[in-house]
Design a protein around this motif. Sequence first.
Motif, PDB file in Angstrom:
ATOM      1  N   ARG A 204     -10.549   6.966 -25.950  1.00 18.85           N
ATOM      2  CA  ARG A 204     -10.766   5.526 -25.997  1.00 18.85           C
ATOM      3  C   ARG A 204      -9.997   4.904 -27.164  1.00 18.85           C
ATOM      4  O   ARG A 204      -9.444   3.800 -27.042  1.00 18.85           O
ATOM      5  CB  ARG A 204     -12.259   5.230 -26.133  1.00 18.85           C
ATOM      6  CG  ARG A 204     -13.039   5.391 -24.829  1.00 18.85           C
ATOM      7  CD  ARG A 204     -14.530   5.264 -25.064  1.00 18.85           C
ATOM      8  NE  ARG A 204     -15.274   5.265 -23.808  1.00 18.85           N
ATOM      9  CZ  ARG A 204     -16.581   5.486 -23.723  1.00 18.85           C
ATOM     10  NH1 ARG A 204     -17.298   5.713 -24.826  1.00 18.85           N
ATOM     11  NH2 ARG A 204     -17.196   5.474 -22.555  1.00 18.85           N
ATOM     12  N   LEU A 207      -6.442   4.692 -26.158  1.00 14.12           N
ATOM     13  CA  LEU A 207      -6.218   3.639 -25.167  1.00 14.12           C
ATOM     14  C   LEU A 207      -5.932   2.303 -25.835  1.00 14.12           C
ATOM     15  O   LEU A 207      -5.089   1.528 -25.369  1.00 14.12           O
ATOM     16  CB  LEU A 207      -7.439   3.498 -24.251  1.00 14.12           C
ATOM     17  CG  LEU A 207      -7.536   4.396 -23.027  1.00 14.12           C
ATOM     18  CD1 LEU A 207      -8.650   3.909 -22.116  1.00 14.12           C
ATOM     19  CD2 LEU A 207      -6.231   4.461 -22.259  1.00 14.12           C
ATOM     20  N   THR A 208      -6.647   2.028 -26.922  1.00 11.08           N
ATOM     21  CA  THR A 208      -6.403   0.779 -27.642  1.00 11.08           C
ATOM     22  C   THR A 208      -4.977   0.736 -28.162  1.00 11.08           C
ATOM     23  O   THR A 208      -4.285  -0.289 -28.071  1.00 11.08           O
ATOM     24  CB  THR A 208      -7.397   0.647 -28.812  1.00 11.08           C
ATOM     25  OG1 THR A 208      -8.725   0.658 -28.308  1.00 11.08           O
ATOM     26  CG2 THR A 208      -7.160  -0.648 -29.582  1.00 11.08           C
ATOM     27  N   TYR A 210      -2.383   2.404 -26.938  1.00 14.88           N
ATOM     28  CA  TYR A 210      -1.468   2.278 -25.805  1.00 14.88           C
ATOM     29  C   TYR A 210      -1.405   0.825 -25.326  1.00 14.88           C
ATOM     30  O   TYR A 210      -0.331   0.324 -24.964  1.00 14.88           O
ATOM     31  CB  TYR A 210      -1.904   3.178 -24.651  1.00 14.88           C
ATOM     32  CG  TYR A 210      -1.847   4.661 -24.950  1.00 14.88           C
ATOM     33  CD1 TYR A 210      -0.864   5.201 -25.773  1.00 14.88           C
ATOM     34  CD2 TYR A 210      -2.788   5.532 -24.400  1.00 14.88           C
ATOM     35  CE1 TYR A 210      -0.810   6.565 -26.037  1.00 14.88           C
ATOM     36  CE2 TYR A 210      -2.746   6.890 -24.653  1.00 14.88           C
ATOM     37  CZ  TYR A 210      -1.763   7.402 -25.482  1.00 14.88           C
ATOM     38  OH  TYR A 210      -1.722   8.742 -25.741  1.00 14.88           O
ATOM     39  N   ALA A 211      -2.565   0.148 -25.317  1.00 13.48           N
ATOM     40  CA  ALA A 211      -2.591  -1.255 -24.897  1.00 13.48           C
ATOM     41  C   ALA A 211      -1.765  -2.117 -25.848  1.00 13.48           C
ATOM     42  O   ALA A 211      -1.043  -3.020 -25.419  1.00 13.48           O
ATOM     43  CB  ALA A 211      -4.036  -1.756 -24.842  1.00 13.48           C
ATOM     44  N   GLU A 221       0.006  -4.333 -18.057  1.00 14.93           N
ATOM     45  CA  GLU A 221      -1.301  -4.032 -18.612  1.00 14.93           C
ATOM     46  C   GLU A 221      -2.050  -3.082 -17.668  1.00 14.93           C
ATOM     47  O   GLU A 221      -2.270  -3.393 -16.491  1.00 14.93           O
ATOM     48  CB  GLU A 221      -2.105  -5.328 -18.776  1.00 14.93           C
ATOM     49  CG  GLU A 221      -3.575  -5.132 -19.094  1.00 14.93           C
ATOM     50  CD  GLU A 221      -3.790  -4.393 -20.406  1.00 14.93           C
ATOM     51  OE1 GLU A 221      -4.661  -3.495 -20.431  1.00 14.93           O
ATOM     52  OE2 GLU A 221      -3.088  -4.704 -21.394  1.00 14.93           O
ATOM     53  N   THR A 222      -2.421  -1.910 -18.156  1.00 17.00           N
ATOM     54  CA  THR A 222      -3.068  -0.892 -17.310  1.00 17.00           C
ATOM     55  C   THR A 222      -4.352  -0.357 -17.943  1.00 17.00           C
ATOM     56  O   THR A 222      -4.828   0.707 -17.570  1.00 17.00           O
ATOM     57  CB  THR A 222      -2.105   0.278 -17.064  1.00 17.00           C
ATOM     58  OG1 THR A 222      -1.701   0.833 -18.331  1.00 17.00           O
ATOM     59  CG2 THR A 222      -0.878  -0.167 -16.292  1.00 17.00           C
ATOM     60  N   SER A 223      -4.924  -1.087 -18.896  1.00 15.49           N
ATOM     61  CA  SER A 223      -6.074  -0.569 -19.646  1.00 15.49           C
ATOM     62  C   SER A 223      -7.257  -0.230 -18.746  1.00 15.49           C
ATOM     63  O   SER A 223      -7.913   0.800 -18.921  1.00 15.49           O
ATOM     64  CB  SER A 223      -6.507  -1.582 -20.711  1.00 15.49           C
ATOM     65  OG  SER A 223      -5.506  -1.744 -21.678  1.00 15.49           O
ATOM     66  N   GLU A 226      -6.593   2.946 -16.817  1.00 16.82           N
ATOM     67  CA  GLU A 226      -6.577   4.123 -17.682  1.00 16.82           C
ATOM     68  C   GLU A 226      -7.962   4.426 -18.248  1.00 16.82           C
ATOM     69  O   GLU A 226      -8.295   5.588 -18.483  1.00 16.82           O
ATOM     70  CB  GLU A 226      -5.526   3.948 -18.776  1.00 16.82           C
ATOM     71  CG  GLU A 226      -4.123   3.893 -18.186  1.00 16.82           C
ATOM     72  CD  GLU A 226      -3.009   3.988 -19.213  1.00 16.82           C
ATOM     73  OE1 GLU A 226      -3.284   3.814 -20.428  1.00 16.82           O
ATOM     74  OE2 GLU A 226      -1.853   4.238 -18.802  1.00 16.82           O
ATOM     75  N   MET A 227      -8.798   3.405 -18.446  1.00 17.48           N
ATOM     76  CA  MET A 227     -10.176   3.655 -18.845  1.00 17.48           C
ATOM     77  C   MET A 227     -10.917   4.413 -17.752  1.00 17.48           C
ATOM     78  O   MET A 227     -11.696   5.342 -18.021  1.00 17.48           O
ATOM     79  CB  MET A 227     -10.897   2.328 -19.140  1.00 17.48           C
ATOM     80  CG  MET A 227     -12.377   2.496 -19.496  1.00 17.48           C
ATOM     81  SD  MET A 227     -12.652   3.508 -20.966  1.00 17.48           S
ATOM     82  CE  MET A 227     -12.222   2.321 -22.242  1.00 17.48           C
TER      83      MET A 227
END
Length: 277
Positions: A204, A207-208, A210-211, A221-223, A226-227
């Motif tokens: 997680r 992920l931040t 990567y965003a 935007e793929t958050s 991917e989450m």
Amino acid sequence: MGVAALHATGHRGVIACHDSDILNYDREMLWRLCLPVVHPGMGYVFAKSYYGRVRERMYGRVTRLLVFPLIQALREIFGSTPLLRFLAMCRYPLSGEFAADSEFLRKIPLAADWGLEIGMLCDVFRHAPAQRFCQVDLGSNFEHKHQHLGYDPVTGIPDATSGLMRMAREVTRALLDHLWADLGFSAEPRKLERLADTYLAIARMLLTRYAHEAMFNGLEETSAEEMGAITVFAKMIEEVTSECPPTPPSPSTLPSWNTASQRLPDLGPKLCSIAVS
């Protein structure tokens, strides 16, 4: 089979391997990959590739979303072992491209599933001094055919037999088997129970980042997608760790060429005859 066929014919020199689905393939990739092993002034026995996986969005999802945070989670739980430090140093552990000295490769067992790349790195770590391993930049925007993630985005139910979920499970299993062979997890089963949660927390956080990278570079935007992926990966890790037997397993690999040819002396001639026919 290709590596075995080369060994069977008595090939001496360098063996190179790369994925067959590279859409923007260029022969320069091949010589860049082989040069560190071929060049008499370098002395490397194994060269591993790395490259960018960015188009309109960031790809390399199993590497970014599973392998990187999983290795960090294992280091947090079991400590920074030499094997985990080595794997953390690798820029793209799941790249399918490598070049190796053929004599060195004769000693390396190969997995027959998606655990091939991570398992090969573990065995390179065991059989080669660190100064004889290198990584080669094959360029940015490396374009492969992209697989589906292998789970229903609405229900979150994974399909363990297809897509990236099958790959993720086999990679996780191979990594744990190799690390288990080094550490013996059976003595510390409670630590394995923490792996899925530790992985999820680290994933997680990544992920931040990567965003933010996507925002900075104007990428898609793929958050949310991917989450969903890391949530499914965490469930998969929990399932894999719960399946661990009470005694350490042997990594699931084919035997090395040296071992196979010693036990089956006619293996080489049979492979050569198949290749000719």
